[in-house]
Design an enzyme around this catalytic site. Sequence first.
Site, PDB file in Angstrom:
ATOM      1  N   GLY A   1       0.829  -1.200   0.000  1.00 18.59           N
ATOM      2  CA  GLY A   1       0.000   0.000   0.000  1.00 18.59           C
ATOM      3  C   GLY A   1       0.860   1.245   0.000  1.00 18.59           C
ATOM      4  O   GLY A   1       1.993   1.222   0.479  1.00 18.59           O
TER       5      GLY A   1
ATOM      6  N   GLN B   1       2.722  10.072   1.273  1.00 17.77           N
ATOM      7  CA  GLN B   1       4.035   9.428   1.396  1.00 17.77           C
ATOM      8  C   GLN B   1       4.995   9.820   0.271  1.00 17.77           C
ATOM      9  O   GLN B   1       6.197   9.609   0.392  1.00 17.77           O
ATOM     10  CB  GLN B   1       3.887   7.902   1.423  1.00 17.77           C
ATOM     11  CG  GLN B   1       3.224   7.389   2.691  1.00 17.77           C
ATOM     12  CD  GLN B   1       3.126   5.884   2.678  1.00 17.77           C
ATOM     13  OE1 GLN B   1       2.189   5.328   2.132  1.00 17.77           O
ATOM     14  NE2 GLN B   1       4.123   5.224   3.250  1.00 17.77           N
TER      15      GLN B   1
ATOM     16  N   CYS C   1       5.675  -0.053   7.249  1.00 19.30           N
ATOM     17  CA  CYS C   1       5.299   1.112   6.446  1.00 19.30           C
ATOM     18  C   CYS C   1       6.495   1.525   5.598  1.00 19.30           C
ATOM     19  O   CYS C   1       7.625   1.550   6.096  1.00 19.30           O
ATOM     20  CB  CYS C   1       4.892   2.255   7.374  1.00 19.30           C
ATOM     21  SG  CYS C   1       4.404   3.750   6.497  1.00 19.30           S
ATOM     22  N   LEU C   2       6.235   1.855   4.329  1.00 17.01           N
ATOM     23  CA  LEU C   2       7.344   2.239   3.448  1.00 17.01           C
ATOM     24  C   LEU C   2       8.002   3.541   3.921  1.00 17.01           C
ATOM     25  O   LEU C   2       9.151   3.802   3.560  1.00 17.01           O
ATOM     26  CB  LEU C   2       6.850   2.385   2.007  1.00 17.01           C
ATOM     27  CG  LEU C   2       6.383   1.082   1.345  1.00 17.01           C
ATOM     28  CD1 LEU C   2       5.832   1.356  -0.051  1.00 17.01           C
ATOM     29  CD2 LEU C   2       7.514   0.056   1.283  1.00 17.01           C
TER      30      LEU C   2
ATOM     31  N   HIS D   1      -4.740   1.231   7.321  1.00 22.17           N
ATOM     32  CA  HIS D   1      -3.404   1.832   7.476  1.00 22.17           C
ATOM     33  C   HIS D   1      -3.219   2.973   6.464  1.00 22.17           C
ATOM     34  O   HIS D   1      -2.735   4.049   6.816  1.00 22.17           O
ATOM     35  CB  HIS D   1      -2.358   0.724   7.274  1.00 22.17           C
ATOM     36  CG  HIS D   1      -0.931   1.167   7.241  1.00 22.17           C
ATOM     37  ND1 HIS D   1       0.020   0.682   8.118  1.00 22.17           N
ATOM     38  CD2 HIS D   1      -0.272   2.030   6.423  1.00 22.17           C
ATOM     39  CE1 HIS D   1       1.196   1.258   7.852  1.00 22.17           C
ATOM     40  NE2 HIS D   1       1.049   2.066   6.819  1.00 22.17           N
ATOM     41  N   GLU D   2      -3.644   2.741   5.223  1.00 19.67           N
ATOM     42  CA  GLU D   2      -3.451   3.756   4.176  1.00 19.67           C
ATOM     43  C   GLU D   2      -4.387   4.953   4.383  1.00 19.67           C
ATOM     44  O   GLU D   2      -3.982   6.099   4.163  1.00 19.67           O
ATOM     45  CB  GLU D   2      -3.654   3.153   2.786  1.00 19.67           C
ATOM     46  CG  GLU D   2      -2.697   2.018   2.425  1.00 19.67           C
ATOM     47  CD  GLU D   2      -1.233   2.324   2.685  1.00 19.67           C
ATOM     48  OE1 GLU D   2      -0.831   3.498   2.553  1.00 19.67           O
ATOM     49  OE2 GLU D   2      -0.486   1.402   3.047  1.00 19.67           O
TER      50      GLU D   2
ATOM     51  N   HIS E   1      -2.957   7.310   6.759  1.00 17.62           N
ATOM     52  CA  HIS E   1      -1.955   8.212   6.164  1.00 17.62           C
ATOM     53  C   HIS E   1      -2.614   9.498   5.659  1.00 17.62           C
ATOM     54  O   HIS E   1      -2.030  10.579   5.744  1.00 17.62           O
ATOM     55  CB  HIS E   1      -1.250   7.550   4.970  1.00 17.62           C
ATOM     56  CG  HIS E   1      -0.071   6.710   5.349  1.00 17.62           C
ATOM     57  ND1 HIS E   1       1.036   7.211   5.985  1.00 17.62           N
ATOM     58  CD2 HIS E   1       0.199   5.395   5.149  1.00 17.62           C
ATOM     59  CE1 HIS E   1       1.932   6.253   6.167  1.00 17.62           C
ATOM     60  NE2 HIS E   1       1.441   5.128   5.680  1.00 17.62           N
TER      61      HIS E   1
HETATM   62 NI    NI Z   1       2.354   3.230   5.670  1.00 17.38          NI
END
Ligand code: NI
Length: 172
Positions: free
Chosen positions: A46, A51, A94-95, A136-137, A140
């Site tokens: 995701g 991000q 998380c990226l 989660h996304e 963000h």
């Molecule tokens: Ni994340």
Amino acid sequence: MTLRPILIHPDPRLKTVAEPVPEITDEIRRLADDMLETMYDAPGIGLAAPQIGRLSRLLVMDAAKEEETAQPMVLINPQVTWASDMRSVYEEGCLSIPEQFADVERPAEVEVRWLGLDGKTHSQRFDGLWATCVQHEIDHLDGKLFIDYLKPMKRQMITRRMVKLKRERARG
Ligand code: NI
């Protein structure tokens, strides 16, 4: 398609509430394509627009299992319209917080409504890893990270590691 650099926590843009996308334009389509490519390249399941430094309510995801065919999804202005009382725990990463993982408890199932790239309103129920991923996304888009669910000590420890990582990367 272009790979976009992924912001690393801590960054004020990751703590900002993103703005709704007013309409689907070619630019938004390109953004979604770039985000999918960036997510698969990372690799991740995701990615939310903040991000990559774009404060718009758009996310991409693909939580299909490795043996399954790819199921890329683009969700614009997503909203959780229902959440199950039943909760589940997944180890999240998380990226924007590379190589850090922690258990997070969330509703096990959610129903989400969003605008698709086709300009139509979609609604779908998600469970399993998909449910965790979409929540989660969406977090963000509200300036919230998975580490915000952790105890302060653990959150601070991870943040210190990220500050160090960013310093090392800046030195090159
Ligand atoms: Ni994340």
